[in-house]
Design an enzyme around this catalytic site. Structure first.
Site, PDB file in Angstrom:
ATOM      1  N   GLY A  27      43.505  30.495  65.383  1.00 23.41           N
ATOM      2  CA  GLY A  27      42.583  31.259  64.541  1.00 23.41           C
ATOM      3  C   GLY A  27      41.256  31.456  65.242  1.00 23.41           C
ATOM      4  N   GLY A  29      36.889  32.806  64.319  1.00 24.20           N
ATOM      5  CA  GLY A  29      35.899  33.189  63.317  1.00 24.20           C
ATOM      6  C   GLY A  29      34.544  33.297  63.972  1.00 24.20           C
ATOM      7  N   GLY A  32      33.802  30.580  66.611  1.00 24.55           N
ATOM      8  CA  GLY A  32      34.524  30.535  67.874  1.00 24.55           C
ATOM      9  C   GLY A  32      36.022  30.655  67.623  1.00 24.55           C
ATOM     10  N   VAL A  34      40.093  28.503  67.454  1.00 28.97           N
ATOM     11  CA  VAL A  34      40.868  27.264  67.331  1.00 28.97           C
ATOM     12  C   VAL A  34      42.141  27.456  68.134  1.00 28.97           C
ATOM     13  CG1 VAL A  34      42.046  25.655  65.792  1.00 28.97           C
ATOM     14  CG2 VAL A  34      39.959  26.802  65.026  1.00 28.97           C
ATOM     15  N   LYS A  48      38.921  23.017  68.122  1.00 30.31           N
ATOM     16  CA  LYS A  48      37.992  24.031  67.628  1.00 30.31           C
ATOM     17  C   LYS A  48      36.878  24.173  68.658  1.00 30.31           C
ATOM     18  CE  LYS A  48      35.312  25.134  63.450  1.00 30.31           C
ATOM     19  NZ  LYS A  48      34.975  24.658  62.082  1.00 30.31           N
ATOM     20  N   ASP A 144      32.628  25.117  50.766  1.00 34.40           N
ATOM     21  CA  ASP A 144      33.153  26.333  51.405  1.00 34.40           C
ATOM     22  C   ASP A 144      34.676  26.373  51.284  1.00 34.40           C
ATOM     23  OD1 ASP A 144      33.230  28.735  52.764  1.00 34.40           O
ATOM     24  OD2 ASP A 144      33.071  27.836  54.757  1.00 34.40           O
TER      25      ASP A 144
END
Length: 304
Positions: A27, A29, A32, A34, A48, A144
């Site tokens: 992934g 975002g 940065g 993963v 990450k 979150d």
């Protein structure tokens, strides 16, 4: 392996030696990316990687690392192992999961054969509540919660991740996370109780799991759907949401009964997660765990 904060001369060499080589991207975002890493003996990890080595990036990843370490290990909270800070990079090393809840839902949204059934969706949501309960028992608010931050293992176990916005304070202020899942008090109050924010987000996630859409874009009176929800004629919220019909309520009646308590616009009267997990509607949900797969719904995740 014992969790620790490392500052090696070469972060990449340290990660490669301890966590293996990167095999695929899991992934990305604003923070940065993963990456999945595999060691020569077959162990799998997730790394990450911060986009930069700025003070803000380091502090966010450090906060995430420290918050997870401060908790007792729990099957519905992702494990972290190292925070590796090199001269020009920062990396958080944690357990690897197959996918996220959001990817799983999007991947199967238009597939009749592989569409996630109601029991599976409720199972994931029940696991989310168990994770939130664990956090709230020690006074940690995630702040979150969204389906991108809910990781799914190959065995179908949900794990809460991304603690960069978390707090152990009773009260907090400011907007964080996804606007669609943000509680109304975050838009209107200078200071608000931190734990009820997670309950609101969990309620919004439940709506999406049942209806495949969110009820509004923002919990502010300027949003017409939310305004309709909070107007006096809808105060009883018998059908919970403006666009939910009686047939949908009937099909999901036992779960919809608790939604109005979770999506209470007033945080002072919003149900707590401690009260929520004692509700019969929640206790009746069949949930998978690391030790137990519920045979009535085999939803082991497939790699994306």
């Amino acid at each position: 392996m014992a969790p620790e904060i490392c500052t090696p001369v070469s972060a990449r060499f340290y990660i490669r030696r301890r966590y293996g080589v990167a095999t695929r991207e899991l992934g990305k975002g604003s923070f940065g990316s993963v990456m999945e890493h595999r060691t020569f003996d077959g162990r799998v990890f997730a790394i990450k990687n911060g986009l930069d080595n700025s003070k803000e990036t380091v502090e966010t990843m450090l906060r995430e690392f420290v918050f997870v370490l401060s908790l007792q290990p729990h099957q519905h909270v992702v494990k972290v192992f190292d925070l590796v800070k090199g001269p020009r990079s920062v990396h958080l090393c944690m357990e690897s999961c197959t996918t996220t809840l959001w990817k799983l839902l999007r991947q199967n949204r238009h597939s009749v054969r592989n569409k996630l059934d109601r029991e599976t969706r409720l199972c994931y949501w029940g696991q989310l509540l168990a994770g939130i309960e664990h956090l709230h028992q020690v006074g940690v608010a995630h702040r979150d919660l969204k389906m991108d931050n809910l990781l799914i293992t190959e065995g179908g176990v949900l794990k809460i991740a991304d603690f960069g916005s978390s707090t152990a304070s009773v009260y907090c202020h400011g907007l964080v996370g996804s606007e669609t899942l943000t509680a109304p008090e975050c838009f209107t109050s200078v200071k608000y109780a931190s734990l009820p924010v997670d309950v609101w987000a969990a309620g919004m996630i439940l709506v999406y799991l049942l209806m495949d859409k969110f009820p509004w874009q923002s919990a502010r009176s300027t949003d017409s759907h939310y305004y309709k929800y909070i107007t006096p004629e809808s105060a009883s919220r018998k059908f919970v949401l403006p666009w939910v019909g009686s047939s949908e309520v009937e099909n999901n009646g036992e779960v919809f009964n608790i939604l109005s308590t979770m999506l209470d616009p007033a945080p002072s009267t919003r149900i707590s997660v401690e009260q929520l997990v004692k509700c019969l509607e929640v206790q009746n949900i069949q949930m998978c765990s690391d030790e137990n797969m519920v045979l009535s719904h085999d939803h082991r995740a497939q790699p994306t």
